[in-house]
Design a protein around this motif. Structure first.
Motif, PDB file in Angstrom:
ATOM      1  N   ALA A  26      32.827  -5.378   5.176  1.00  0.00           N
ATOM      2  CA  ALA A  26      33.371  -4.131   5.720  1.00  0.00           C
ATOM      3  C   ALA A  26      34.075  -4.391   7.052  1.00  0.00           C
ATOM      4  N   LEU A  27      33.453  -5.174   7.915  1.00  0.00           N
ATOM      5  CA  LEU A  27      34.047  -5.493   9.214  1.00  0.00           C
ATOM      6  C   LEU A  27      35.378  -6.221   9.047  1.00  0.00           C
ATOM      7  N   LEU A  28      35.415  -7.203   8.169  1.00  0.00           N
ATOM      8  CA  LEU A  28      36.651  -7.959   7.950  1.00  0.00           C
ATOM      9  C   LEU A  28      37.749  -7.114   7.304  1.00  0.00           C
ATOM     10  N   CYS A  29      37.350  -6.021   6.646  1.00  0.00           N
ATOM     11  CA  CYS A  29      38.327  -5.089   6.064  1.00  0.00           C
ATOM     12  C   CYS A  29      38.807  -4.073   7.098  1.00  0.00           C
ATOM     13  N   GLY A  30      38.247  -4.131   8.306  1.00  0.00           N
ATOM     14  CA  GLY A  30      38.643  -3.197   9.357  1.00  0.00           C
ATOM     15  C   GLY A  30      37.853  -1.904   9.359  1.00  0.00           C
ATOM     16  N   ARG A  31      36.772  -1.849   8.594  1.00  0.00           N
ATOM     17  CA  ARG A  31      35.935  -0.649   8.509  1.00  0.00           C
ATOM     18  C   ARG A  31      34.465  -1.038   8.706  1.00  0.00           C
ATOM     19  N   PRO A  32      34.058  -1.346   9.929  1.00  0.00           N
ATOM     20  CA  PRO A  32      32.710  -1.877  10.173  1.00  0.00           C
ATOM     21  C   PRO A  32      31.554  -0.981   9.744  1.00  0.00           C
ATOM     22  N   LYS A  33      31.784   0.295   9.573  1.00  0.00           N
ATOM     23  CA  LYS A  33      30.701   1.208   9.187  1.00  0.00           C
ATOM     24  C   LYS A  33      30.655   1.472   7.679  1.00  0.00           C
ATOM     25  N   ASN A  34      31.428   0.727   6.903  1.00  0.00           N
ATOM     26  CA  ASN A  34      31.545   1.009   5.476  1.00  0.00           C
ATOM     27  C   ASN A  34      30.842  -0.003   4.577  1.00  0.00           C
ATOM     28  N   ALA A  35      29.707  -0.531   5.025  1.00  0.00           N
ATOM     29  CA  ALA A  35      28.973  -1.514   4.213  1.00  0.00           C
ATOM     30  C   ALA A  35      28.561  -0.929   2.867  1.00  0.00           C
ATOM     31  N   ARG A  36      28.139   0.315   2.853  1.00  0.00           N
ATOM     32  CA  ARG A  36      27.733   0.935   1.580  1.00  0.00           C
ATOM     33  C   ARG A  36      28.917   1.086   0.636  1.00  0.00           C
ATOM     34  N   GLN A  37      30.090   1.337   1.204  1.00  0.00           N
ATOM     35  CA  GLN A  37      31.291   1.455   0.382  1.00  0.00           C
ATOM     36  C   GLN A  37      31.609   0.110  -0.269  1.00  0.00           C
TER      37      GLN A  37
END
Length: 136
Positions: A26-37
């Motif tokens: 998620a962090l490497l995708c630029g969305r650090p809070k989206n681990a569940r996604q």
């Protein structure tokens, strides 16, 4: 670029014999809070065919098991085939992240970001009038 497309690109970069966490992806995708996604996308195969979802584990190194794979131990088998040691714990199958965790660098993150931008640019070029869509 779609989050799941980014996720697929990042997962393709996880080296053979290494694992990454949902949060790391998620962090490497630029969305650090989206681990569940990330977990949702991998389970639903939204990151594209051939994405090595078995190389992604939770923040403690626990494998997802039958929740995302055909059988309870499929993820374990695939990881062990790559030389990753997987042990049984009371929480389930587990990988030692200190040994097998993908230690990506800031350079990796910058390269991924450039790749995302390049793909965005190619998609935008292909959608402009007068440009034909082309396979990349």
């Amino acid at each position: 670029m779609d989050f799941y497309r980014r996720m697929g690109i990042v997962c393709q970069q996880i080296p053979r014999g290494k694992v990454a966490t949902y949060g790391q992806i998620a962090l490497l995708c630029g969305r650090p809070k989206n681990a569940r996604q990330v977990g949702y996308g991998l389970k639903r195969k939204l990151a594209g065919e051939g994405t090595p979802a078995y190389r992604v584990v939770n923040s403690k190194g626990i494998l997802s098991g039958a929740a995302s794979f055909e059988t309870f131990d499929m993820q374990r088998i695939l990881l062990q085939e790559e030389g990753v040691a997987v042990v049984w714990t009371e929480d389930g199958w587990k990988v030692d992240l200190k040994v097998y965790g993908w230690k990506n660098t800031m350079e990796d993150a910058v390269c991924l970001n450039k790749l995302f931008e390049r793909e965005e640019g190619m998609r935008d070029e292909g959608s402009e009038p007068g440009h034909e869509n082309r396979a990349v």
